[in-house]
Write a protein that holds these residues in place. Structure first.
Motif, PDB file in Angstrom:
ATOM      1  N   SER A 486     -28.794 -28.337  21.551  1.00  0.00           N
ATOM      2  CA  SER A 486     -28.010 -28.665  22.747  1.00  0.00           C
ATOM      3  C   SER A 486     -28.422 -30.020  23.305  1.00  0.00           C
ATOM      4  CB  SER A 486     -28.212 -27.587  23.813  1.00  0.00           C
ATOM      5  OG  SER A 486     -29.582 -27.486  24.164  1.00  0.00           O
ATOM      6  N   GLY A 487     -27.576 -30.571  24.149  1.00  0.00           N
ATOM      7  CA  GLY A 487     -27.912 -31.789  24.884  1.00  0.00           C
ATOM      8  C   GLY A 487     -27.382 -33.077  24.303  1.00  0.00           C
ATOM      9  N   LEU A 488     -26.766 -33.014  23.104  1.00  0.00           N
ATOM     10  CA  LEU A 488     -26.157 -34.218  22.533  1.00  0.00           C
ATOM     11  C   LEU A 488     -24.800 -34.420  23.185  1.00  0.00           C
ATOM     12  CD1 LEU A 488     -26.410 -36.443  20.273  1.00  0.00           C
ATOM     13  CD2 LEU A 488     -24.953 -34.950  18.893  1.00  0.00           C
ATOM     14  N   SER A 489     -24.625 -35.543  23.850  1.00  0.00           N
ATOM     15  CA  SER A 489     -23.364 -35.831  24.527  1.00  0.00           C
ATOM     16  C   SER A 489     -22.352 -36.451  23.579  1.00  0.00           C
ATOM     17  CB  SER A 489     -23.626 -36.774  25.710  1.00  0.00           C
ATOM     18  OG  SER A 489     -22.415 -37.254  26.253  1.00  0.00           O
ATOM     19  N   HIS A 490     -22.764 -37.520  22.886  1.00  0.00           N
ATOM     20  CA  HIS A 490     -21.856 -38.224  21.985  1.00  0.00           C
ATOM     21  C   HIS A 490     -22.573 -38.613  20.697  1.00  0.00           C
ATOM     22  CE1 HIS A 490     -19.754 -38.764  25.819  1.00  0.00           C
ATOM     23  NE2 HIS A 490     -18.652 -39.024  25.118  1.00  0.00           N
ATOM     24  N   SER A 491     -21.840 -38.579  19.616  1.00  0.00           N
ATOM     25  CA  SER A 491     -22.310 -39.123  18.338  1.00  0.00           C
ATOM     26  C   SER A 491     -21.195 -39.991  17.772  1.00  0.00           C
ATOM     27  CB  SER A 491     -22.660 -38.008  17.353  1.00  0.00           C
ATOM     28  OG  SER A 491     -23.013 -38.557  16.085  1.00  0.00           O
ATOM     29  N   ILE A 492     -21.552 -41.226  17.495  1.00  0.00           N
ATOM     30  CA  ILE A 492     -20.609 -42.183  16.922  1.00  0.00           C
ATOM     31  C   ILE A 492     -21.136 -42.576  15.555  1.00  0.00           C
ATOM     32  CG2 ILE A 492     -19.548 -44.461  17.183  1.00  0.00           C
ATOM     33  CD1 ILE A 492     -20.052 -44.089  20.248  1.00  0.00           C
ATOM     34  N   ILE A 493     -20.335 -42.367  14.537  1.00  0.00           N
ATOM     35  CA  ILE A 493     -20.752 -42.659  13.163  1.00  0.00           C
ATOM     36  C   ILE A 493     -19.735 -43.601  12.543  1.00  0.00           C
ATOM     37  CG2 ILE A 493     -21.266 -41.681  10.891  1.00  0.00           C
ATOM     38  CD1 ILE A 493     -22.034 -39.080  12.296  1.00  0.00           C
ATOM     39  N   ASN A 494     -20.239 -44.741  12.077  1.00  0.00           N
ATOM     40  CA  ASN A 494     -19.365 -45.786  11.527  1.00  0.00           C
ATOM     41  C   ASN A 494     -18.244 -46.155  12.507  1.00  0.00           C
ATOM     42  OD1 ASN A 494     -20.677 -46.096   8.950  1.00  0.00           O
ATOM     43  ND2 ASN A 494     -19.854 -44.090   8.415  1.00  0.00           N
ATOM     44  N   VAL A 499     -18.915 -36.480  17.874  1.00  0.00           N
ATOM     45  CA  VAL A 499     -19.192 -35.528  18.953  1.00  0.00           C
ATOM     46  C   VAL A 499     -18.839 -36.204  20.268  1.00  0.00           C
ATOM     47  CG1 VAL A 499     -20.970 -34.207  20.177  1.00  0.00           C
ATOM     48  CG2 VAL A 499     -21.040 -34.357  17.677  1.00  0.00           C
ATOM     49  N   GLU A 500     -18.022 -35.530  21.083  1.00  0.00           N
ATOM     50  CA  GLU A 500     -17.594 -36.088  22.360  1.00  0.00           C
ATOM     51  C   GLU A 500     -17.813 -35.060  23.449  1.00  0.00           C
ATOM     52  OE1 GLU A 500     -13.896 -38.680  24.166  1.00  0.00           O
ATOM     53  OE2 GLU A 500     -13.511 -37.342  22.464  1.00  0.00           O
ATOM     54  N   GLU A 501     -18.590 -35.442  24.453  1.00  0.00           N
ATOM     55  CA  GLU A 501     -18.939 -34.531  25.557  1.00  0.00           C
ATOM     56  C   GLU A 501     -19.475 -33.206  25.015  1.00  0.00           C
ATOM     57  OE1 GLU A 501     -19.145 -35.534  28.483  1.00  0.00           O
ATOM     58  OE2 GLU A 501     -17.873 -37.321  28.535  1.00  0.00           O
ATOM     59  N   GLY A 502     -20.319 -33.299  23.985  1.00  0.00           N
ATOM     60  CA  GLY A 502     -20.980 -32.120  23.433  1.00  0.00           C
ATOM     61  C   GLY A 502     -20.140 -31.275  22.504  1.00  0.00           C
ATOM     62  N   THR A 503     -18.937 -31.756  22.151  1.00  0.00           N
ATOM     63  CA  THR A 503     -18.027 -30.975  21.309  1.00  0.00           C
ATOM     64  C   THR A 503     -17.688 -31.745  20.033  1.00  0.00           C
ATOM     65  OG1 THR A 503     -17.048 -29.910  23.255  1.00  0.00           O
ATOM     66  CG2 THR A 503     -15.776 -29.826  21.211  1.00  0.00           C
ATOM     67  N   PHE A 504     -17.726 -31.046  18.918  1.00  0.00           N
ATOM     68  CA  PHE A 504     -17.374 -31.656  17.635  1.00  0.00           C
ATOM     69  C   PHE A 504     -15.890 -32.004  17.642  1.00  0.00           C
ATOM     70  CE2 PHE A 504     -16.303 -30.815  12.970  1.00  0.00           C
ATOM     71  CZ  PHE A 504     -16.688 -32.091  12.563  1.00  0.00           C
ATOM     72  N   THR A 505     -15.573 -33.244  17.307  1.00  0.00           N
ATOM     73  CA  THR A 505     -14.171 -33.692  17.322  1.00  0.00           C
ATOM     74  C   THR A 505     -13.396 -33.259  16.093  1.00  0.00           C
ATOM     75  OG1 THR A 505     -14.682 -35.797  16.217  1.00  0.00           O
ATOM     76  CG2 THR A 505     -14.830 -35.747  18.639  1.00  0.00           C
ATOM     77  N   GLY A 506     -14.105 -32.779  15.073  1.00  0.00           N
ATOM     78  CA  GLY A 506     -13.451 -32.419  13.819  1.00  0.00           C
ATOM     79  C   GLY A 506     -13.379 -33.572  12.846  1.00  0.00           C
ATOM     80  N   MET A 507     -13.792 -34.762  13.293  1.00  0.00           N
ATOM     81  CA  MET A 507     -13.742 -35.953  12.444  1.00  0.00           C
ATOM     82  C   MET A 507     -14.972 -36.026  11.537  1.00  0.00           C
ATOM     83  SD  MET A 507     -10.930 -37.488  13.206  1.00  0.00           S
ATOM     84  CE  MET A 507     -11.176 -39.152  12.578  1.00  0.00           C
ATOM     85  N   ARG A 508     -14.726 -36.257  10.274  1.00  0.00           N
ATOM     86  CA  ARG A 508     -15.823 -36.439   9.310  1.00  0.00           C
ATOM     87  C   ARG A 508     -15.929 -37.937   9.044  1.00  0.00           C
ATOM     88  NH1 ARG A 508     -14.850 -31.365   5.102  1.00  0.00           N
ATOM     89  NH2 ARG A 508     -14.616 -29.785   6.719  1.00  0.00           N
ATOM     90  N   ASN A 509     -16.822 -38.564   9.789  1.00  0.00           N
ATOM     91  CA  ASN A 509     -16.890 -40.026   9.811  1.00  0.00           C
ATOM     92  C   ASN A 509     -17.946 -40.609   8.890  1.00  0.00           C
ATOM     93  OD1 ASN A 509     -14.943 -39.868  11.828  1.00  0.00           O
ATOM     94  ND2 ASN A 509     -16.463 -39.807  13.466  1.00  0.00           N
ATOM     95  N   GLY A 510     -18.677 -39.753   8.177  1.00  0.00           N
ATOM     96  CA  GLY A 510     -19.740 -40.243   7.311  1.00  0.00           C
ATOM     97  C   GLY A 510     -19.225 -40.770   5.990  1.00  0.00           C
TER      98      GLY A 510
END
Length: 516
Positions: A486-494, A499-510
């Motif tokens: 818990s506690g991850l707010s955003h993850s930006i990959i490439n 992850v946006e506001e703690g929710t997986f966006t469904g995007m596979r950005n790797g």
């Protein structure tokens, strides 16, 4: 007065027009930024365009036009974590699990796969597969020594012939050409355990010639064969003879026979580094290891040829006695049967019980119970076998970075990075926040020679995370190992939000990364 106001407005207009104009897809503002390079945080704004960081400073300096703004007030912004030792390829290969959420929600944006001498072969096919169905994090691929050996020799407990060694060298070169970053060994596991140092040196020379890295699960982390100290010496000798950078995976003192040996190991590594040998290591922040039951306690010679051969040998009265005696010794090395907890097995009724409890259930000795369990399928075990002082000693070394060894059944797959932050940074103050971040990002990128990643720096790839310093926490436990952190707010990959506001966006950005 009107002239003064007009002049003032004209100056403001001029200053506004003279500011550099920047177009961005994402603007992260008002966060406390750790760049992965410095010990000191800054209040910086970060602009991202396409897959790159295009601005790092304050918005007042420039004129930014952005499609999306992330308000990171009260949060920490830093490079995405790079996990140098995972088994995430077992998830990436399956389209349904290729999102890699167990790692993604730890703040991990890049995983290294193909560790412990075990990789998917051939690399070229799997790189295409990952990129075709999409993966949730970036992936760095290694070629497994055990995989190469198995391709050429099977699971035989012998040394290769000259022709077989040449074939293995050719396969390693083939995999390096396909884009792997180096070779991994699992010298504790079969079939890697059947090799000698000379074989590993020969293959590592190929890797060194291709500017790769040698990642190793040591031949012994306890007192099972050559002993922990000699295993570290072997790894260093490979670096000395070949010039290849040495990375020791999940460095530890496993079992009571080697508790307290961390200081001796640290001196060995420091002396080697002083000699000019590149030696680094990774560590997971737990006091329990995990592996298969077979790898944990079955004698290597007894499993030569596979499980069928093992059970055939058990039918021989003389070999049966020897196998059971050595199995019992190995169980004791790991702290005894009560310290071996079954966390995965086809028979779910035994999951969550330790070997001591199962021996009572089966009405047989603990060593006999091992083979009763293995009859019905391989089991994963968690083994509580490390001392706090050794964990702390390794963690405070500047050449030790964070890794998970993330595998099914142990909470480290879901919680390593947040746990290290919550326990060893916030609660116990063993290391500082900047050290934790730097040793989870840029230093790891440097070790694996990953270009333009691992730091928040203009021109670098935009792998950026935002987390809440009060909420970033592991949730997985030994009794429930499958809880996302818990506690991850955003993850930006490439440059794209995963992850946006703690929710997986469904995007596979790797994507599968390429070495320098």
């Amino acid at each position: 007065m009107k002239r003064v106001v007009f002049l003032f407005c004209a100056i403001l207009l001029f200053l506004s027009c003279s500011k550099k104009k920047i177009e961005a897809d994402i603007l992260i503002t008002k966060g406390t930024v750790y760049t992965g390079l410095s010990e000191t945080p800054s209040m910086l704004d970060i602009a991202i365009k396409d897959d790159r960081i295009v601005f790092l400073g304050t918005v007042e300096e420039v004129q930014i036009s952005t499609k999306k703004t992330i308000d990171a007030s009260g949060k920490i912004v830093c490079p995405g974590f790079i996990d140098p030792h995972t088994h995430a390829d077992r998830d990436l290969v399956n389209e349904n699990t290729a999102h890699n959420k167990p790692f993604l929600f730890q703040g991990v944006t890049t995983v290294v796969v193909g560790n412990d001498g075990d990789s998917f072969y051939p690399t070229e096919d799997y790189s295409k597969l990952y990129n075709s169905h999409g993966i949730g994090t970036n992936a760095i691929l290694l070629v497994g020594h055990g995989t190469v050996r198995d391709e050429v020799m099977g699971k035989s407990d012998r040394l290769p012939t000259e022709d077989e060694l040449k074939k293995m060298e050719e396969l390693v070169q083939q995999e390096m050409d396909a884009g792997v970053f180096g070779i991994s060994t699992g010298l504790y596991y079969a079939p890697g355990s059947y090799s000698n140092t000379e074989e590993v040196v020969a293959l590592s020379k190929i890797v060194a010639n291709n500017n790769g890295i040698y990642d190793t699960h040591l031949r012994d982390e306890s007192s099972f064969s050559v002993g922990l100290i000699n295993a570290v010496k072997e790894a260093i000798s490979i670096g000395r003879e070949t010039g290849v950078p040495i990375h020791i995976s999940h460095i530890k003192c496993l079992g009571k026979d080697v508790w307290g040996k961390s200081e001796e190991i640290i001196k060995l590594v420091e002396d080697a580094r002083g000699e000019g040998i590149e030696v680094t290591a990774n560590q997971y922040p737990y006091d329990a290891s995990a592996t298969s039951l077979k790898a944990a306690v079955v004698p290597r010679w007894a499993e030569s040829g596979g499980l069928d051969s093992l059970f055939f040998r058990l039918q021989d009265p003389k070999l049966n006695k020897k196998i059971l005696e050595e199995t019992n010794t190995n169980i004791e090395r790991r702290g005894g049967p009560s310290k071996l907890l079954i966390v995965k097995h086809p028979d779910s009724s035994i999951v969550g019980q330790n070997l001591d409890e199962l021996a009572l259930k089966f009405k047989m000795s603990s060593e006999e119970s091992v083979y009763e369990i293995l009859k019905n399928g391989n089991a994963k075990v968690v083994s509580f076998n490390m001392e706090k002082s050794d964990i702390h000693n390794f963690m405070t070394q500047q050449w030790v970075v964070t890794g998970s060894d993330g595998n099914m059944g142990h909470p480290r797959k879901y919680g390593s990075f947040p746990r290290k932050y919550a326990k060893y940074v916030k609660k116990d103050s063993i290391i500082g926040l900047a050290t934790f971040i730097n040793n989870s990002t840029y230093k790891t990128a440097q070790i694996f020679k990953v270009p333009e990643r691992g730091a928040i720096k203009k021109g670098y790839y935009a792998d950026v995370i935002v987390f809440d310093p009060d909420q970033f926490q592991d949730q997985a436990t030994y009794s429930n190992a499958f809880e996302l952190s818990s506690g991850l707010s955003h993850s930006i990959i490439n440059g794209r939000i995963a992850v946006e506001e703690g929710t997986f966006t469904g995007m596979r950005n790797g994507k599968v990364l390429s070495k320098e």
